[in-house]
Design a protein around this motif. Structure first.
Motif, PDB file in Angstrom:
ATOM      1  N   MET A 295     107.518   9.467 -62.052  1.00  9.78           N
ATOM      2  CA  MET A 295     105.860   9.055 -61.525  1.00  9.78           C
ATOM      3  C   MET A 295     105.417   8.302 -60.573  1.00  9.78           C
ATOM      4  O   MET A 295     105.852   6.584 -62.054  1.00  9.78           O
ATOM      5  N   GLN A 296     105.192   8.089 -59.568  1.00 10.06           N
ATOM      6  CA  GLN A 296     104.502   6.309 -59.274  1.00 10.06           C
ATOM      7  C   GLN A 296     103.156   6.277 -59.536  1.00 10.06           C
ATOM      8  O   GLN A 296     102.606   6.801 -59.513  1.00 10.06           O
ATOM      9  N   SER A 297     103.148   4.688 -59.692  1.00  7.29           N
ATOM     10  CA  SER A 297     101.943   4.326 -60.341  1.00  7.29           C
ATOM     11  C   SER A 297     101.307   3.793 -59.014  1.00  7.29           C
ATOM     12  O   SER A 297     101.134   3.668 -57.714  1.00  7.29           O
ATOM     13  N   LYS A 298      99.942   3.934 -59.000  1.00  5.77           N
ATOM     14  CA  LYS A 298      98.931   4.820 -57.434  1.00  5.77           C
ATOM     15  C   LYS A 298      98.352   2.454 -57.685  1.00  5.77           C
ATOM     16  O   LYS A 298      97.342   2.302 -56.510  1.00  5.77           O
TER      17      LYS A 298
ATOM     18  N   THR B  40      88.287 -12.370 -51.576  1.00  4.77           N
ATOM     19  CA  THR B  40      87.383 -12.422 -50.472  1.00  4.77           C
ATOM     20  C   THR B  40      87.079 -11.545 -49.540  1.00  4.77           C
ATOM     21  O   THR B  40      86.336 -11.375 -48.671  1.00  4.77           O
ATOM     22  N   GLY B  41      87.767 -10.290 -50.272  1.00  4.61           N
ATOM     23  CA  GLY B  41      87.267  -8.617 -49.627  1.00  4.61           C
ATOM     24  C   GLY B  41      88.169  -7.976 -48.503  1.00  4.61           C
ATOM     25  O   GLY B  41      87.673  -7.410 -48.091  1.00  4.61           O
ATOM     26  N   ARG B  42      88.978  -8.926 -48.253  1.00  3.84           N
ATOM     27  CA  ARG B  42      90.301  -8.528 -47.416  1.00  3.84           C
ATOM     28  C   ARG B  42      91.550  -7.454 -47.868  1.00  3.84           C
ATOM     29  O   ARG B  42      91.775  -6.660 -46.688  1.00  3.84           O
ATOM     30  N   VAL B  43      90.961  -7.121 -49.128  1.00  2.00           N
ATOM     31  CA  VAL B  43      92.276  -6.280 -49.432  1.00  2.00           C
ATOM     32  C   VAL B  43      92.015  -4.756 -49.763  1.00  2.00           C
ATOM     33  O   VAL B  43      90.684  -4.287 -50.893  1.00  2.00           O
ATOM     34  N   ASP B  44      91.657  -3.963 -49.475  1.00  5.44           N
ATOM     35  CA  ASP B  44      90.633  -2.154 -49.334  1.00  5.44           C
ATOM     36  C   ASP B  44      91.141  -1.952 -50.307  1.00  5.44           C
ATOM     37  O   ASP B  44      92.339  -1.844 -50.517  1.00  5.44           O
ATOM     38  N   GLY B  45      90.320  -1.532 -50.934  1.00  3.45           N
ATOM     39  CA  GLY B  45      90.080  -1.049 -52.879  1.00  3.45           C
ATOM     40  C   GLY B  45      90.958  -1.590 -53.820  1.00  3.45           C
ATOM     41  O   GLY B  45      91.152  -1.415 -54.355  1.00  3.45           O
ATOM     42  N   ALA B  46      90.740  -2.778 -53.945  1.00  7.52           N
ATOM     43  CA  ALA B  46      91.349  -3.718 -54.385  1.00  7.52           C
ATOM     44  C   ALA B  46      90.055  -4.455 -55.436  1.00  7.52           C
ATOM     45  O   ALA B  46      88.916  -4.143 -55.397  1.00  7.52           O
TER      46      ALA B  46
ATOM     47  N   LYS C 205     106.283  -7.700 -51.764  1.00  7.31           N
ATOM     48  CA  LYS C 205     105.651  -5.796 -51.299  1.00  7.31           C
ATOM     49  C   LYS C 205     105.330  -6.326 -49.835  1.00  7.31           C
ATOM     50  O   LYS C 205     106.359  -6.336 -48.545  1.00  7.31           O
ATOM     51  N   TRP C 206     104.007  -7.752 -49.477  1.00  4.62           N
ATOM     52  CA  TRP C 206     103.960  -8.720 -48.414  1.00  4.62           C
ATOM     53  C   TRP C 206     104.465  -9.810 -47.489  1.00  4.62           C
ATOM     54  O   TRP C 206     104.292 -10.441 -46.818  1.00  4.62           O
TER      55      TRP C 206
ATOM     56  N   ASN D 108      99.086   2.018 -51.334  1.00  2.00           N
ATOM     57  CA  ASN D 108      99.498   2.431 -50.619  1.00  2.00           C
ATOM     58  C   ASN D 108      98.410   0.739 -49.052  1.00  2.00           C
ATOM     59  O   ASN D 108      98.048   1.407 -48.321  1.00  2.00           O
ATOM     60  N   ALA D 109      97.579  -0.129 -50.356  1.00  2.00           N
ATOM     61  CA  ALA D 109      97.198  -1.096 -49.250  1.00  2.00           C
ATOM     62  C   ALA D 109      97.584  -1.705 -48.634  1.00  2.00           C
ATOM     63  O   ALA D 109      98.943  -1.801 -48.790  1.00  2.00           O
TER      64      ALA D 109
END
Length: 71
Positions: free
Chosen positions: A1-4, A28-34, A14-15, A46-47
């Motif tokens: 099972m993969q972590s969300k 700074t709010g540039r990563v959605d959902g962080a 990853k990046w 999935n960000a």
């Protein structure tokens, strides 16, 4: 099972950027959902990596040099 969610260290791998840079992007709010939990940022697995917001055209540098000459 993969972590969300992933950590800043996992996002950094990853990046292909540093974990500190990932934390700054989150701050700074540039990563959605962080979200910050205690002292740790949790990032949706999935960000997407935010686009590079640095000036690449050279227009800022040129304008600043012109201002120094005028002043």
């Amino acid at each position: 099972m993969q972590s969300k969610h992933i950590s800043t260290s996992q996002a950094a791998v990853k990046w292909k950027i540093s974990a500190r840079r990932v934390a700054v992007l989150c701050e700074t709010g540039r990563v959605d959902g962080a979200e910050k939990t205690g002292n740790t940022w949790i990032i949706p697995s999935n960000a997407k990596k935010p686009a590079d917001a640095r000036v690449k055209s050279g227009k800022y540098i040129k304008r600043k040099a012109e201002e120094e000459q005028d002043g």
